[in-house]
Structure formats: structure tokens, C-alpha cells
Design a protein around this motif. Structure first.
Motif, mmCIF file in Angstrom:
data_model
loop_
_atom_site.group_PDB
_atom_site.id
_atom_site.type_symbol
_atom_site.label_atom_id
_atom_site.label_comp_id
_atom_site.label_asym_id
_atom_site.label_seq_id
_atom_site.Cartn_x
_atom_site.Cartn_y
_atom_site.Cartn_z
ATOM 1 N N ILE A 54 0.856 -1.186 0.000
ATOM 2 C CA ILE A 54 0.000 0.000 0.000
ATOM 3 C C ILE A 54 0.893 1.236 0.000
ATOM 4 N N ILE A 55 0.668 2.118 -0.952
ATOM 5 C CA ILE A 55 1.466 3.341 -1.056
ATOM 6 C C ILE A 55 0.556 4.537 -0.824
ATOM 7 N N ARG A 56 0.905 5.368 0.146
ATOM 8 C CA ARG A 56 0.155 6.583 0.444
ATOM 9 C C ARG A 56 1.034 7.791 0.093
ATOM 10 N N PRO A 57 0.869 8.393 -1.090
ATOM 11 C CA PRO A 57 1.641 9.597 -1.427
ATOM 12 C C PRO A 57 1.161 10.793 -0.605
ATOM 13 N N LEU A 58 2.088 11.495 0.039
ATOM 14 C CA LEU A 58 1.740 12.593 0.938
ATOM 15 C C LEU A 58 2.380 13.897 0.465
ATOM 16 N N ASP A 63 -6.648 17.700 5.278
ATOM 17 C CA ASP A 63 -7.695 17.723 6.286
ATOM 18 C C ASP A 63 -7.963 16.312 6.804
ATOM 19 N N ASN A 64 -7.969 16.148 8.124
ATOM 20 C CA ASN A 64 -8.234 14.859 8.765
ATOM 21 C C ASN A 64 -7.221 13.787 8.352
ATOM 22 N N LEU A 65 -5.977 14.213 8.154
ATOM 23 C CA LEU A 65 -4.943 13.319 7.630
ATOM 24 C C LEU A 65 -4.701 12.117 8.534
ATOM 25 N N ILE A 83 3.759 1.901 2.660
ATOM 26 C CA ILE A 83 4.817 2.889 2.407
ATOM 27 C C ILE A 83 4.178 4.273 2.342
ATOM 28 N N PHE A 84 4.666 5.186 3.170
ATOM 29 C CA PHE A 84 4.253 6.584 3.082
ATOM 30 C C PHE A 84 5.284 7.307 2.227
ATOM 31 N N ILE A 142 -3.187 4.844 -2.687
ATOM 32 C CA ILE A 142 -4.326 5.513 -2.053
ATOM 33 C C ILE A 142 -3.944 6.951 -1.745
ATOM 34 N N ASP A 143 -4.697 7.909 -2.238
ATOM 35 C CA ASP A 143 -4.433 9.315 -1.966
ATOM 36 C C ASP A 143 -4.501 9.597 -0.471
ATOM 37 N N SER A 144 -3.790 10.636 -0.045
ATOM 38 C CA SER A 144 -3.621 10.895 1.385
ATOM 39 C C SER A 144 -4.923 11.240 2.105
ATOM 40 N N SER A 145 -5.910 11.775 1.392
ATOM 41 C CA SER A 145 -7.155 12.173 2.059
ATOM 42 C C SER A 145 -8.196 11.058 2.101
#
Length: 436
Positions: A54-58, A63-65, A83-84, A142-145
Motif C-alpha cells: 500500500i502506497i500513500r503519497p503525501l 484535512d483529517n490526515l 509505504i508513506f 491511495i491518496d492521502s485524504s
């Protein structure tokens, strides 16, 4: 005679648009409003299931991260890595920032910070290192929001492997069943599912009129058309809010940018999508057309936490994607887009019916708008069935935001056609042919 022919054409178009709207409502009710079974994969030992990275690009503090990222750590699945991804080691989501988010989630999650630049799209740049370092071939970006239900990953993998194995049902005696993860070393091939995605559903915590109008758009018109187009499966229609695909498939793609494809060594893989702002749609189109891979959806929505947004901010966001879309799609498709919206559709539809049947145009338009609102409320209600969190705003507030959105649609569309310049994350771009 001319008006008679126009009336027949407009009536046909009117019926087509209504058929698409009703298909979106029907899909929403059938897929999301009922009880959903958990994936059989979640009860299996890790050796029997395909691993997922799972990759979360930041980028900064959304908001509500915290709650959005925490949902990743609570997914009910036997084998996955998180992975962030960040472009900077001083991002606000890290300890050096103002409000550290990532370290307080889990000591086992990885973070990958790198300043790789392969194009103008910051998300693609952000994903380059995680794509290389991912432990598994299956990637869930998955997008950060975005917030996901704990069972979402299992159902997404079910949908991904179903066409490959013919079924997602496992032997009751797991010891006698071969680990399917071994077979997934071979990526999906033509005719199989190569991408699983979700329809977004917006929640608003900071209620401004801009965010409420954006929420009304995402939870009705956008969702309705998104579901209908994907149900028809004529062509790719994907948003990159939460997508599951094979790294090997992505690596085999050639850049769809005409100027890059004409070069002696056109870039392949993820780097080839760096010139595009709408990289999610371009990757999905390439998987569909270049590799012949189908797309699938599950009964899960990707819950999108919207921050405070001004009305001007809402207009700028819609204008930006109109200007990107008009360069990505055939001119006729772009020209027809406003004819699928409620107000213009009601105007030409009521005129056509009045011309052919002699009914009152004003009464027809009023009935049209009421029925359109009822369909949109039905879509919103169906998608919200399993959404946990902040209760939705009152129906009155929603209807007011919905009305504002419908009245603003045509002026925003015309303004969007007036230029090809967009501003995204503080930078100004000019969109050229093919959406670059």
C-alpha cells in the motif's frame, strides 16, 4: 420541418441521458445499498494470499490526515506492507514538520522520501521510489485524504484475482490448497482484470459553501456518471483516489505522450506518465488499450475528507479539470458534456417534448428538475449506507448546495473552454494536446 427534426434529435438525446442517470442510480443501489460480505481472504494464513504493498503519497497536512492514514493500518488483510511516500524529508507529516503524523501511526510502516523528478506531475515523482522498493507486485495506491473500510483491501484483491483464477472461493482445507500468491508472480494478461478502483464519497468536516458544493457534486453527478460509465464498460473511466494494480503491468506500459513516443527511447513504466496532470486516468487508459486489461469495482467507496474550500476554490478546481479533459478526450465528447447536466438537459428536453406533444414547457422543466434531484438523492443515500464517520449534512443544506452546483455548471464549463492554463498546487501549467 427543421424544428421537428431538432425536437426528435433532442428527445433522443434526452432519453439517452436519462437512461445513463437511471443506470447510475441502479448501480449505486445494487452494489452499495445492501449487505456486503467480507472477503474470504481475510481468514486465510499469509502464505495463501497475495501480498499487497500500500502506497500513500503525501504532501503536507491534508484535512483529517491522521484518521485517513490510520485507516490504512487497520485494514483486515493477512499480508500487506505500507509505504508513506514523500518528496521531502521536511514534509509536515514527518517529525521535522509542525505536526508529525506518520510516526504516531505504526512503527512497522515505512516512509520513502526522495526528490526524484521525472515530469511535472508531483504525484508521479512521489511514487517513483516506492514503486521500486515495494515488496509485492500488487500495489494499492491511495491518496492521502482517502479513508477505507477495514474489509476494502480484501474485496479489492478478490476482484483483482477473480478473472485470473475463475473464482475467489478457497478450499476448506487450506493445507491442500496451493498458495495463490505463487501464481500472481505472472501479472494479469489481456482480457483479465488489471485495475480495481472505487467511487469516491465525500465527507465535509469544515463546512464552507465551496466544500459543500464540491461534496454535492462528488456524491451525486460525479458518482452517478462514474458508476454508469463503468457499468457500460465501453471505455476506461477511472479516478486515482484508490487504485489496485500490478507493478509489472505498469512497468510494461509505454508513455502515451506523443512527443515522448516519437523519441528514439520513449520512457516506459511509471516515468512515462510524468508529463500528465491526470496521471490516474492516463494509466488506466493505457492498461485498457495497450494491454487490454479490464477494470473492476467493489462494493466499497473511497471516503474523501474534504477540507475548507471557498466557492472560488471550487470553481478553480472544476475549471482545472475541464481544461485537462478537453485536451484528453475527443472534441465531440467534450462538446456533449454540458448536454448531460440537469439544467441544459431539462431545457432542451422539455422543449422537445412540448414541440412534439404540445405540453407546457415550464411544467415539464419543473418535473424534470424534481425527478433529477430525487435520483441524485437516491445515489447519495445508497453510497452513504456503509460510510462511518461524521453524519451527513441536513437535506436542506445539501439541496441548497446541489442547486448552486447545478446553476454554476454551464458558466464554469464555458469559462473552462476559454483557456488551457491551469494552476495546481501553486504552480501554473499550460495543457497541450493529449492532456500533457
Amino acid at each position: 420541418m427543421t424544428s421537428l427534426v431538432l425536437a426528435v434529435v433532442f428527445l433522443a438525446l434526452y432519453l439517452i441521458v436519462w437512461s445513463i442517470c437511471l443506470l447510475g442510480l441502479r448501480t449505486a443501489r445494487n452494489r452499495y445499498a445492501g449487505y456486503t460480505l467480507p472477503s474470504r481472504l481475510i481468514s486465510q494464513p499469509p502464505k495463501a494470499v497475495p501480498g499487497v504493498t500500500i502506497i500513500r503519497p503525501l504532501c503536507g497536512l491534508e484535512d483529517n490526515l491522521y484518521n485517513a492514514l490510520e485507516s490504512t493500518m487497520k485494514l483486515d488483510y493477512p499480508k500487506y506492507q505500507v509505504i508513506f511516500a514523500l518528496q521531502s524529508g521536511t514534509d509536515e507529516a514527518l517529525p521535522d514538520g509542525h505536526q508529525p503524523v506518520i510516526p504516531s501511526l505504526s512503527d512497522t510502516a515505512d516512509d520513502a522520501a526522495d526528490d526524484v523528478k521525472v515530469g511535472v506531475n508531483p504525484k508521479i515523482n512521489n511514487l517513483m521510489k516506492p514503486f521500486e522498493e515495494a515488496q509485492y507486485d500488487l500495489l494499492y495506491v491511495i491518496d492521502s485524504s482517502m479513508h477505507l473500510d477495514p474489509d476494502a483491501l480484501g474485496r479489492a484483491v478478490d476482484a483483482f484475482i477473480e478473472s485470473k483464477f475463475g473464482t475467489t472461493t478457497f478450499d476448506s482445507d487450506i493445507e491442500s490448497a496451493p498458495p495463490i500468491s505463487d501464481d500472481l508472480r505472472t501479472p494479469p494478461s489481456r482480457g483479465q482484470v488489471g485495475l480495481v478502483h472505487h467511487v469516491p464519497f465525500a465527507l465535509v468536516y469544515q463546512r464552507t459553501w465551496g466544500s459543500l458544493i464540491e461534496q454535492a457534486f462528488l456524491n451525486t453527478t460525479h458518482a452517478k456518471m462514474y458508476l454508469a460509465i463503468n457499468a457500460l464498460a465501453i471505455d476506461s473511466c477511472v479516478m486515482g483516489k484508490a487504485n489496485l494494480y500490478s507493478r509489472a503491468n505498469i512497468a510494461s506500459l509505454t508513455s502515451p505522450a506523443p512527443t515522448l513516443r516519437a523519441s528514439l527511447n520513449p520512457p516506459t513504466g511509471l516515468a512515462g506518465f510524468g508529463p500528465f496532470l491526470a496521471e490516474d486516468n492516463m494509466i488506466a487508459l493505457s492498461l485498457w488499450h495497450e494491454l487490454g486489461l479490464k477494470h473492476a469495482m467493489t462494493s466499497d467507496v473511497a471516503v474523501d475528507f474534504l477540507g475548507a474550500l471557498s466557492v472560488r476554490g471550487y470553481i478553480d478546481r472544476r475549471v482545472r479539470w475541464i481544461r485537462v479533459r478537453k485536451r484528453m478526450t475527443p472534441y465531440l465528447v467534450t462538446a456533449l458534456e454540458p448536454f448531460t447536466e440537469s439544467v441544459l438537459c431539462g431545457i432542451y428536453g422539455s422543449w422537445a417534448i412540448a414541440r412534439l406533444l404540445g405540453a407546457n414547457k415550464s411544467a415539464l422543466f419543473a418535473v424534470h428538475m424534481i425527478l433529477w434531484l430525487m435520483v441524485d438523492l437516491g445515489v447519495r443515500r445508497a453510497l452513504s449506507t456503509h460510510v462511518k464517520g461524521r453524519p451527513p449534512e441536513s437535506t436542506l443544506v445539501f439541496v441548497l448546495a446541489w442547486m448552486a452546483r447545478e446553476l454554476m455548471t454551464l458558466p464554469i464549463f464555458l469559462y473552462g473552454l476559454a483557456s488551457s492554463d491551469v494552476t495546481w498546487r501553486g504552480k501554473r501549467y499550460r495543457i497541450v494536446q493529449s492532456g500533457q
